[in-house]
Motif scaffolding. Structure first.
Motif, mmCIF file in Angstrom:
data_model
loop_
_atom_site.group_PDB
_atom_site.id
_atom_site.type_symbol
_atom_site.label_atom_id
_atom_site.label_comp_id
_atom_site.label_asym_id
_atom_site.label_seq_id
_atom_site.Cartn_x
_atom_site.Cartn_y
_atom_site.Cartn_z
ATOM 1 N N LYS A 169 0.826 -1.202 0.000
ATOM 2 C CA LYS A 169 0.000 0.000 0.000
ATOM 3 C C LYS A 169 0.868 1.263 0.000
ATOM 4 N N LYS A 170 2.088 1.151 0.529
ATOM 5 C CA LYS A 170 3.011 2.282 0.543
ATOM 6 C C LYS A 170 4.391 1.770 0.213
ATOM 7 N N PHE A 171 5.170 2.548 -0.522
ATOM 8 C CA PHE A 171 6.568 2.229 -0.783
ATOM 9 C C PHE A 171 7.287 3.531 -1.128
ATOM 10 N N ILE A 172 8.590 3.488 -0.985
ATOM 11 C CA ILE A 172 9.404 4.694 -1.189
ATOM 12 C C ILE A 172 10.526 4.349 -2.139
ATOM 13 N N ILE A 173 10.678 5.185 -3.156
ATOM 14 C CA ILE A 173 11.756 5.023 -4.127
ATOM 15 C C ILE A 173 12.451 6.372 -4.263
ATOM 16 N N LYS A 174 13.762 6.342 -3.982
ATOM 17 C CA LYS A 174 14.584 7.555 -4.040
ATOM 18 C C LYS A 174 14.005 8.614 -3.105
ATOM 19 N N ASN A 175 13.551 9.745 -3.642
ATOM 20 C CA ASN A 175 13.028 10.818 -2.798
ATOM 21 C C ASN A 175 11.528 11.008 -2.978
ATOM 22 N N SER A 176 10.815 9.922 -3.347
ATOM 23 C CA SER A 176 9.365 9.994 -3.580
ATOM 24 C C SER A 176 8.667 8.967 -2.698
ATOM 25 N N PHE A 177 7.558 9.387 -2.110
ATOM 26 C CA PHE A 177 6.751 8.528 -1.254
ATOM 27 C C PHE A 177 5.475 8.193 -2.027
ATOM 28 N N TYR A 178 5.245 6.879 -2.266
ATOM 29 C CA TYR A 178 4.107 6.410 -3.078
ATOM 30 C C TYR A 178 3.075 5.790 -2.154
ATOM 31 N N THR A 179 1.796 6.183 -2.369
ATOM 32 C CA THR A 179 0.669 5.613 -1.622
ATOM 33 C C THR A 179 -0.339 5.063 -2.629
ATOM 34 N N VAL A 180 -0.636 3.751 -2.504
ATOM 35 C CA VAL A 180 -1.550 3.075 -3.451
ATOM 36 C C VAL A 180 -2.878 2.832 -2.750
ATOM 37 N N LYS A 181 -3.981 3.379 -3.367
ATOM 38 C CA LYS A 181 -5.319 3.202 -2.816
ATOM 39 C C LYS A 181 -6.170 2.376 -3.779
ATOM 40 N N GLN A 182 -6.917 1.442 -3.224
ATOM 41 C CA GLN A 182 -7.831 0.582 -4.009
ATOM 42 C C GLN A 182 -9.233 1.150 -3.855
ATOM 43 N N TYR A 183 -9.910 1.451 -4.942
ATOM 44 C CA TYR A 183 -11.285 1.949 -4.860
ATOM 45 C C TYR A 183 -12.196 0.950 -5.577
ATOM 46 N N GLY A 184 -13.435 0.816 -5.070
ATOM 47 C CA GLY A 184 -14.359 -0.228 -5.574
ATOM 48 C C GLY A 184 -15.562 0.299 -6.292
ATOM 49 N N TYR A 185 -15.735 1.566 -6.423
ATOM 50 C CA TYR A 185 -16.893 2.061 -7.164
ATOM 51 C C TYR A 185 -16.602 1.956 -8.659
ATOM 52 N N GLY A 186 -17.656 1.869 -9.405
ATOM 53 C CA GLY A 186 -17.505 1.673 -10.869
ATOM 54 C C GLY A 186 -16.913 0.303 -11.143
ATOM 55 N N ARG A 218 4.344 11.755 -3.334
ATOM 56 C CA ARG A 218 4.719 12.930 -2.522
ATOM 57 C C ARG A 218 6.235 12.995 -2.410
ATOM 58 N N GLN A 219 6.754 14.154 -2.742
ATOM 59 C CA GLN A 219 8.192 14.357 -2.608
ATOM 60 C C GLN A 219 8.515 14.745 -1.143
ATOM 61 N N PHE A 220 9.657 14.332 -0.649
ATOM 62 C CA PHE A 220 10.039 14.676 0.726
ATOM 63 C C PHE A 220 11.435 15.285 0.734
ATOM 64 N N LYS A 221 11.724 15.986 1.812
ATOM 65 C CA LYS A 221 12.983 16.717 1.954
ATOM 66 C C LYS A 221 14.078 15.791 2.478
ATOM 67 N N PRO A 222 15.321 16.203 2.362
ATOM 68 C CA PRO A 222 16.412 15.414 2.960
ATOM 69 C C PRO A 222 16.238 15.325 4.488
ATOM 70 N N ALA A 223 16.827 14.308 5.031
ATOM 71 C CA ALA A 223 16.689 14.071 6.470
ATOM 72 C C ALA A 223 17.306 15.212 7.279
ATOM 73 N N ASN A 224 16.614 15.576 8.342
ATOM 74 C CA ASN A 224 17.116 16.596 9.257
ATOM 75 C C ASN A 224 17.288 16.034 10.673
ATOM 76 N N VAL A 225 16.291 15.262 11.104
ATOM 77 C CA VAL A 225 16.325 14.718 12.460
ATOM 78 C C VAL A 225 17.228 13.502 12.547
ATOM 79 N N LEU A 226 17.099 12.579 11.579
ATOM 80 C CA LEU A 226 17.863 11.329 11.622
ATOM 81 C C LEU A 226 19.165 11.407 10.847
ATOM 82 N N ALA A 227 19.543 12.608 10.445
ATOM 83 C CA ALA A 227 20.778 12.737 9.653
ATOM 84 C C ALA A 227 22.016 12.483 10.501
ATOM 85 N N ASP A 228 21.885 12.612 11.800
ATOM 86 C CA ASP A 228 23.037 12.424 12.691
ATOM 87 C C ASP A 228 23.043 11.056 13.355
ATOM 88 N N SER A 229 22.394 10.067 12.732
ATOM 89 C CA SER A 229 22.370 8.724 13.319
ATOM 90 C C SER A 229 23.769 8.134 13.339
#
Length: 647
Positions: free
Chosen positions: A165-182, A191-202
């Motif tokens: 239902k969700k997966f991430i490739i490179k710097n893009s976050f993908y969300t897959v929704k299944q709809y049943g009408y029709g 959704r694009q996301f920014k470089p890490a700020n909080v976990l960058a110092d792991s």
């Protein structure tokens, strides 16, 4: 923590409070999550942070409690009482149960994930941290079901496979929704996301592993060093104990040595006295018997002395009688002087009161004269105006005006000229009465005025002279006072250094006074640690302390006061042995320096084993009632002393 403080201050405050109050809770409280978890591979830090909601999301700022009681207490303290905006969770009774992913373990493994879908990891594979925190994230945001990849290019195939239902490739976050009408279908949101700020110092896991291994090696070495230190400490304790025993033994030996030395000195003294007595006995035996021949002459001498003593007693009696008469005359003169002084004071007070009365009478007379003259001038003015006023009147009015004028001339004003003259005469009579009572009052008054004027002139002259002398004194004082202060400062420095050598403290200062004859030197000393510096006096310090302070003060003057020689008599008599040894050593070292004046130290006794050097000389003075008639050379006494030591 700095990022957390900047981004969410309430969470930072809660974390600081939790760090200081861990003992309030029964179990552990993890949080916030961003400081509890670590990214295993920093290449995926941005992907993992995006999967956890980003730096502004709530998951990274969440606190996770192990049990319900801690959850309730933490929310009560931090949220209710401290009014902090926080996210606190408790996984509940299902927190320890295993997760049931929709895929089998075989399908969810990283190898099959790479082989079948070209994805490297699930998000949960990249995180390490407390198991409860990882399990909470799996329950809440399904990080164990979100695959990630840095290299996959076929995003559509992953979205169409229907496994994620969700997966991430490179710097893009993908969300897959299944709809049943029709006719049904799938919709993929990106959704694009920014470089890490909080976990960058792991932390790098491999580097941490190496550091942990190095830390373990250092801990083993530290443990071995501690064991060696314990052995050395035990050995040190044994050595200290041994040192104490040896020191105690040394003190016992020194005590025995001192006792033996005192006994030896006493024996030598007794032996020497015995030799003197034997020699004196032999001298008396050998002396011719001439005592009986001297007795008559001595009796005549005693009679002469008695007669002389009687004559002196008579003279003393006559002198004493004359002295008593003179004292009585002096007492009578003193009493008469007191009476005359009292009478003089009475006369002065009477003259002062008479002078006051005379001044008051003169002032009243002067005031009366002024009033009389003023009234005369006013009456003349009125008379002239009245005469002028009657010149221009008609005949009838002129007659009436004449009548009024005559009446005024007859009755006059409220105070007539006669009344004024009477008042003047009365004041004059008062003045004459004063003259009759004391005819010389005015003369005395004039004399007093002249004396007052003369004394005021003298006082003013003396004031000017005093000011000039004060300025001159201050000018001269400014010339010698700085030099005196500099000299005393040098003395104080030497004195303080000398006292510090014997474990005490002191200073030297100037005692100033308005009268220069009362200026002096103040010496302040401290002989005990719990005392303050106190003025050296004959009552506050003991005799030994005064002696130590005096000799050290004299030694401080050694380099400053030039003198051909110095003499100190019995300075060591009030000192205890410790101070006497230290002071003697300082005197020897200070007095034997090159260029120093000759120094004499006179004393009836000295301690054994004192400090001496080659620049000093010891002189023994034989003087007293029981000295032998002929002293032997010092060499013979030294030979006897050496022989006694050998015995």
């Amino acid at each position: 923590m700095m990022n957390l403080r900047r981004s969410h201050e309430d969470t930072f405050k809660a974390a600081e409070w939790l760090k200081s109050n861990k003992n309030m809770f029964r179990g552990k409280i993890y949080g916030p999550i961003q400081i509890c978890v670590n990214v295993k591979d920093q290449k995926y830090a941005s992907i993992v942070e995006a999967a956890l909601g980003g730096e502004n999301g709530s998951h990274l700022k969440t606190f996770v409690c192990e049990n319900k009681e801690d959850y309730e207490m933490f929310t009560r303290e931090a949220v209710d009482k401290m009014r902090l905006r926080l996210t606190v969770t408790w996984p509940g009774e299902n927190g320890d149960q295993p997760l049931n992913p929709p895929m089998s373990e075989e399908q969810a493994s990283s190898k099959l994930l790479r082989k079948n879908y070209g994805m490297e990891y699930f998000v949960s594979d990249l995180l390490e941290g407390p198991p409860l925190v990882i399990k909470y994230l799996c329950q809440q945001i399904k990080i164990h079901l979100i695959p990630v990849s840095l290299y996959q290019e076929d995003q559509q195939r992953i979205a169409d496979c229907g496994q994620f239902k969700k997966f991430i490739i490179k710097n893009s976050f993908y969300t897959v929704k299944q709809y049943g009408y029709g006719r049904g279908g799938k919709q993929t949101a990106i959704r694009q996301f920014k470089p890490a700020n909080v976990l960058a110092d792991s932390i790098n896991t491999e580097a941490r592993t190496r550091l942990v291994q190095g830390l373990q090696i250092l801990e083993m070495e530290a443990s071995k060093i501690n064991e060696d230190m314990e052995e050395l400490t035990a050995e040190k304790s044994e050595m200290v104990q041994k040192e104490r025993e040896l020191k105690h033994e040394k003190e016992n030996l020194q005590t025995q040595k001192r006792d033996a030395f005192h006994k030896l000195a006493k024996w030598r003294q007794g032996k020497q006295e015995l030799e003197y007595m034997v020699e004196d006995l032999q001298r008396k035996i050998n002396r011719p018997s001439t005592i009986n021949e001297d007795i008559p002459a001595l009796k005549e001498k005693i009679v002469d002395q008695a007669i002389l003593r009687g004559e002196l007693s008579e003279k003393f009696k006559d002198a004493l009688q004359k002295f008593i008469k003179t004292v009585m005359k002096r007492n009578a003169s003193a009493i008469k002087a007191l009476q005359l002084s009292a009478r003089l004071e009475d006369l002065k007070r009477f003259a002062k009161s008479q002078t006051s009365d005379l001044d008051r009478a003169k002032a009243e007379h002067s005031h009366a004269v002024m009033n009389t003259n003023s009234m005369k001038r006013e009456a003349q003015r009125y008379y002239r105006e009245a005469e002028r006023a009657g010149n221009d009147l008609e005949e009838e009015l002129a007659v009436e005006f004449g009548v009024i004028l005559e009446k005024w001339k007859t009755t006059g004003l409220e105070q007539s000229e006669i009344e004024i003259e009477d008042a003047i005469n009365a004041e004059t009579a008062k003045a004459d009465a004063i003259k009759a009572t004391n005819p010389r009052a005015m003369e005395n008054y004039e004399i007093r005025l002249a004396d007052i004027a003369r004394l005021e002139t003298k006082v003013n002259s003396d004031k000017r002279t005093l000011e000039q002398m004060s300025q001159k004194i201050e000018s001269v004082k400014n010339q010698w006072k700085p030099r005196l202060e500099k000299l005393v400062s040098r003395i104080s420095k030497n004195f303080s250094a000398a006292l510090q050598k014997i474990g005490c403290a002191g200073e030297v200062g100037i005692s100033e006074h308005e009268d220069f004859d009362k200026w002096g030197i103040e010496i302040r000393v401290k002989f005990r640690d719990n005392e303050k510096l106190q003025l050296l006096t004959g009552q506050r310090q003991s005799g030994g302390e005064r002696a130590v302070s005096t000799i050290l003060y004299l030694m401080s003057l050694q380099d400053l006061a030039r003198a051909p020689f110095r003499v100190v008599d019995e300075i060591n008599q009030g000192m205890d042995p410790r101070n006497e040894r230290m002071i003697h050593e300082q005197i020897v070292q200070g007095a034997s320096r090159p260029g120093t004046a000759q120094y004499f130290l006179i004393t009836p006794k000295l301690l054994p084993d004192l400090y001496y050097n080659e620049r000093m000389r010891v002189l023994c003075i034989y003087n007293g009632e029981w000295q032998p008639a002929c002293l032997k050379p010092t060499r013979e006494y030294l030979l006897k002393a050496k022989a006694a030591v050998k015995c």
